[in-house]
Design a protein around this motif. Structure first.
Motif, PDB file in Angstrom:
ATOM      1  N   PHE A  59     -39.733 -12.650 -41.318  1.00 21.48           N
ATOM      2  CA  PHE A  59     -40.310 -13.625 -42.243  1.00 21.48           C
ATOM      3  C   PHE A  59     -39.978 -15.082 -41.899  1.00 21.48           C
ATOM      4  CE2 PHE A  59     -40.479  -9.713 -44.641  1.00 21.48           C
ATOM      5  CZ  PHE A  59     -41.701  -9.796 -45.268  1.00 21.48           C
ATOM      6  N   SER A  60     -39.236 -15.301 -40.845  1.00 25.08           N
ATOM      7  CA  SER A  60     -38.896 -16.683 -40.470  1.00 25.08           C
ATOM      8  C   SER A  60     -40.122 -17.540 -40.157  1.00 25.08           C
ATOM      9  CB  SER A  60     -37.912 -16.694 -39.295  1.00 25.08           C
ATOM     10  OG  SER A  60     -38.459 -16.025 -38.171  1.00 25.08           O
ATOM     11  N   PRO A  61     -41.244 -16.975 -39.626  1.00 27.55           N
ATOM     12  CA  PRO A  61     -42.426 -17.817 -39.402  1.00 27.55           C
ATOM     13  C   PRO A  61     -43.054 -18.361 -40.690  1.00 27.55           C
ATOM     14  CG  PRO A  61     -42.538 -15.831 -38.047  1.00 27.55           C
ATOM     15  CD  PRO A  61     -41.429 -15.627 -39.020  1.00 27.55           C
ATOM     16  N   CYS A  62     -42.679 -17.791 -41.839  1.00 29.89           N
ATOM     17  CA  CYS A  62     -43.282 -18.220 -43.108  1.00 29.89           C
ATOM     18  C   CYS A  62     -42.680 -19.524 -43.620  1.00 29.89           C
ATOM     19  CB  CYS A  62     -43.100 -17.129 -44.167  1.00 29.89           C
ATOM     20  SG  CYS A  62     -43.834 -15.556 -43.730  1.00 29.89           S
ATOM     21  N   ILE A  84     -36.207 -12.525 -50.874  1.00 33.59           N
ATOM     22  CA  ILE A  84     -36.167 -13.544 -49.828  1.00 33.59           C
ATOM     23  C   ILE A  84     -36.512 -14.872 -50.471  1.00 33.59           C
ATOM     24  CG2 ILE A  84     -37.046 -14.304 -47.592  1.00 33.59           C
ATOM     25  CD1 ILE A  84     -37.922 -11.468 -47.030  1.00 33.59           C
ATOM     26  N   TYR A  85     -35.724 -15.905 -50.150  1.00 35.81           N
ATOM     27  CA  TYR A  85     -35.898 -17.235 -50.723  1.00 35.81           C
ATOM     28  C   TYR A  85     -36.264 -18.216 -49.615  1.00 35.81           C
ATOM     29  CZ  TYR A  85     -33.348 -15.008 -54.521  1.00 35.81           C
ATOM     30  OH  TYR A  85     -32.950 -14.157 -55.517  1.00 35.81           O
ATOM     31  N   PHE A  86     -37.310 -19.011 -49.857  1.00 34.67           N
ATOM     32  CA  PHE A  86     -37.816 -19.956 -48.873  1.00 34.67           C
ATOM     33  C   PHE A  86     -37.780 -21.381 -49.421  1.00 34.67           C
ATOM     34  CE2 PHE A  86     -40.148 -16.004 -48.152  1.00 34.67           C
ATOM     35  CZ  PHE A  86     -40.054 -15.829 -46.777  1.00 34.67           C
ATOM     36  N   LEU A  87     -37.453 -22.339 -48.542  1.00 36.52           N
ATOM     37  CA  LEU A  87     -37.789 -23.716 -48.839  1.00 36.52           C
ATOM     38  C   LEU A  87     -39.301 -23.857 -48.678  1.00 36.52           C
ATOM     39  CD1 LEU A  87     -35.044 -25.865 -47.058  1.00 36.52           C
ATOM     40  CD2 LEU A  87     -35.344 -25.490 -49.509  1.00 36.52           C
ATOM     41  N   GLY A  88     -39.883 -24.801 -49.374  1.00 38.05           N
ATOM     42  CA  GLY A  88     -41.329 -24.979 -49.257  1.00 38.05           C
ATOM     43  C   GLY A  88     -42.086 -24.394 -50.427  1.00 38.05           C
ATOM     44  N   GLY A  89     -41.374 -23.854 -51.399  1.00 35.48           N
ATOM     45  CA  GLY A  89     -42.007 -23.379 -52.618  1.00 35.48           C
ATOM     46  C   GLY A  89     -42.969 -22.228 -52.404  1.00 35.48           C
ATOM     47  N   GLU A  90     -44.016 -22.210 -53.210  1.00 32.43           N
ATOM     48  CA  GLU A  90     -44.935 -21.084 -53.212  1.00 32.43           C
ATOM     49  C   GLU A  90     -45.783 -21.009 -51.953  1.00 32.43           C
ATOM     50  OE1 GLU A  90     -44.843 -18.557 -55.401  1.00 32.43           O
ATOM     51  OE2 GLU A  90     -43.054 -19.661 -55.972  1.00 32.43           O
ATOM     52  N   ALA A  91     -45.914 -22.107 -51.201  1.00 38.15           N
ATOM     53  CA  ALA A  91     -46.687 -22.059 -49.961  1.00 38.15           C
ATOM     54  C   ALA A  91     -46.059 -21.072 -48.981  1.00 38.15           C
ATOM     55  CB  ALA A  91     -46.776 -23.452 -49.345  1.00 38.15           C
ATOM     56  N   SER A  92     -44.726 -21.115 -48.855  1.00 33.84           N
ATOM     57  CA  SER A  92     -44.034 -20.173 -47.977  1.00 33.84           C
ATOM     58  C   SER A  92     -44.110 -18.751 -48.519  1.00 33.84           C
ATOM     59  CB  SER A  92     -42.568 -20.598 -47.813  1.00 33.84           C
ATOM     60  OG  SER A  92     -42.475 -21.828 -47.142  1.00 33.84           O
ATOM     61  N   ALA A  93     -44.006 -18.623 -49.833  1.00 30.69           N
ATOM     62  CA  ALA A  93     -44.088 -17.292 -50.440  1.00 30.69           C
ATOM     63  C   ALA A  93     -45.463 -16.677 -50.212  1.00 30.69           C
ATOM     64  CB  ALA A  93     -43.783 -17.392 -51.934  1.00 30.69           C
ATOM     65  N   ASP A  94     -46.517 -17.489 -50.281  1.00 28.15           N
ATOM     66  CA  ASP A  94     -47.869 -16.979 -50.048  1.00 28.15           C
ATOM     67  C   ASP A  94     -48.018 -16.448 -48.618  1.00 28.15           C
ATOM     68  OD1 ASP A  94     -48.590 -17.601 -52.620  1.00 28.15           O
ATOM     69  OD2 ASP A  94     -49.544 -19.506 -52.105  1.00 28.15           O
ATOM     70  N   LYS A  95     -47.408 -17.134 -47.649  1.00 31.54           N
ATOM     71  CA  LYS A  95     -47.443 -16.662 -46.261  1.00 31.54           C
ATOM     72  C   LYS A  95     -46.714 -15.324 -46.134  1.00 31.54           C
ATOM     73  CE  LYS A  95     -47.566 -21.321 -44.258  1.00 31.54           C
ATOM     74  NZ  LYS A  95     -46.818 -22.308 -43.417  1.00 31.54           N
ATOM     75  N   ALA A  96     -45.591 -15.202 -46.839  1.00 32.77           N
ATOM     76  CA  ALA A  96     -44.824 -13.957 -46.785  1.00 32.77           C
ATOM     77  C   ALA A  96     -45.614 -12.788 -47.357  1.00 32.77           C
ATOM     78  CB  ALA A  96     -43.505 -14.134 -47.535  1.00 32.77           C
ATOM     79  N   LEU A  97     -46.396 -13.034 -48.402  1.00 37.97           N
ATOM     80  CA  LEU A  97     -47.176 -11.959 -49.015  1.00 37.97           C
ATOM     81  C   LEU A  97     -48.182 -11.361 -48.035  1.00 37.97           C
ATOM     82  CD1 LEU A  97     -47.862 -13.520 -52.541  1.00 37.97           C
ATOM     83  CD2 LEU A  97     -46.322 -11.630 -51.997  1.00 37.97           C
ATOM     84  N   LYS A  98     -48.670 -12.163 -47.104  1.00 40.39           N
ATOM     85  CA  LYS A  98     -49.643 -11.691 -46.126  1.00 40.39           C
ATOM     86  C   LYS A  98     -49.019 -10.714 -45.117  1.00 40.39           C
ATOM     87  CE  LYS A  98     -52.426 -15.893 -46.492  1.00 40.39           C
ATOM     88  NZ  LYS A  98     -52.951 -17.101 -45.803  1.00 40.39           N
TER      89      LYS A  98
END
Length: 202
Positions: A59-62, A84-98
């Motif tokens: 998930f690091s690419p997210c 998993i917690y990302f900087l970048g808010g929901e934009a990073s979370a949306d990438k992870a969902l894919k």
């Protein structure tokens, strides 16, 4: 504020349970700046490090990962889900969902949205030190309640005599900013510990 209360609080400082110097090095990350997803699909008898490292790698690419939390239960097996917690808010979370359903070193990860509620930053715990410990418990709690009640709703005040500190549970919009204004009055450091299940934001 009475003279007694003023003398009791003039050296007051607010601390987290983490090391003060480490926390001074950077601004505390607020939950609204964090994207969070829940992950499942791994075998619960796998080593914790293997699962955490596989998730970080996949998930690091997210976006920048601040933490991967997969807890070990009392029976030495993993909890069946992690975060998993990302900087970048929901934009990073949306990438992870894919990435849900992709192979992660021999198992397929399942990713679900798990955003923080809008009022996540309203709920915090403040650790207070420096008050006059010679005062009685009732006096100390009243002093702290009167002093911090303007910052939000105070749910609980616990005195921890082993470390000469008080633990205040606060809830309210802008509670952290209001406590920071009190920090300016006392010229002291103000840091926070927020309630959350297993999240690390250091």
């Amino acid at each position: 504020m009475s003279p007694t209360e003023g003398s009791a609080t003039k050296e007051m400082s607010l601390l987290t349970l983490n090391e003060r110097e480490a926390a001074k090095k950077k601004t505390r990350i607020r939950k609204r700046d964090i994207g969070r997803v829940r992950v499942m699909g791994y075998s619960i008898d796998l080593p914790q490090d293997d699962v955490v490292n596989a998730l970080r790698r996949n998930f690091s690419p997210c976006g920048e990962i601040t933490d991967v939390c997969v807890n070990v239960l009392s029976d030495n097996l993993l909890n069946h889900f992690g975060f998993i917690y990302f900087l970048g808010g929901e934009a990073s979370a949306d990438k992870a969902l894919k990435l849900s359903g992709t192979d992660v070193g021999g198992w397929n990860v399942i990713v679900e949205p798990y955003p923080f509620p809008e009022d996540a930053d309203w709920d915090l715990v403040v650790i207070v030190q420096g008050y006059d410990t010679c005062l009685g418990k009732r006096e100390i709690k009243k002093m702290l309640f009167d002093h911090f009640s303007s910052c939000g709703q105070i749910w609980h005040i616990e005195l921890r005599e082993s470390i000469d500190a008080a633990c205040l549970s606060l809830y309210g919009e802008g509670a952290e900013d209001k406590v920071n204004l009190l920090r300016m009055h006392f010229n002291s450091s103000v840091l926070f510990k927020q309630r959350d299940e297993g999240v690390s934001m250091s």
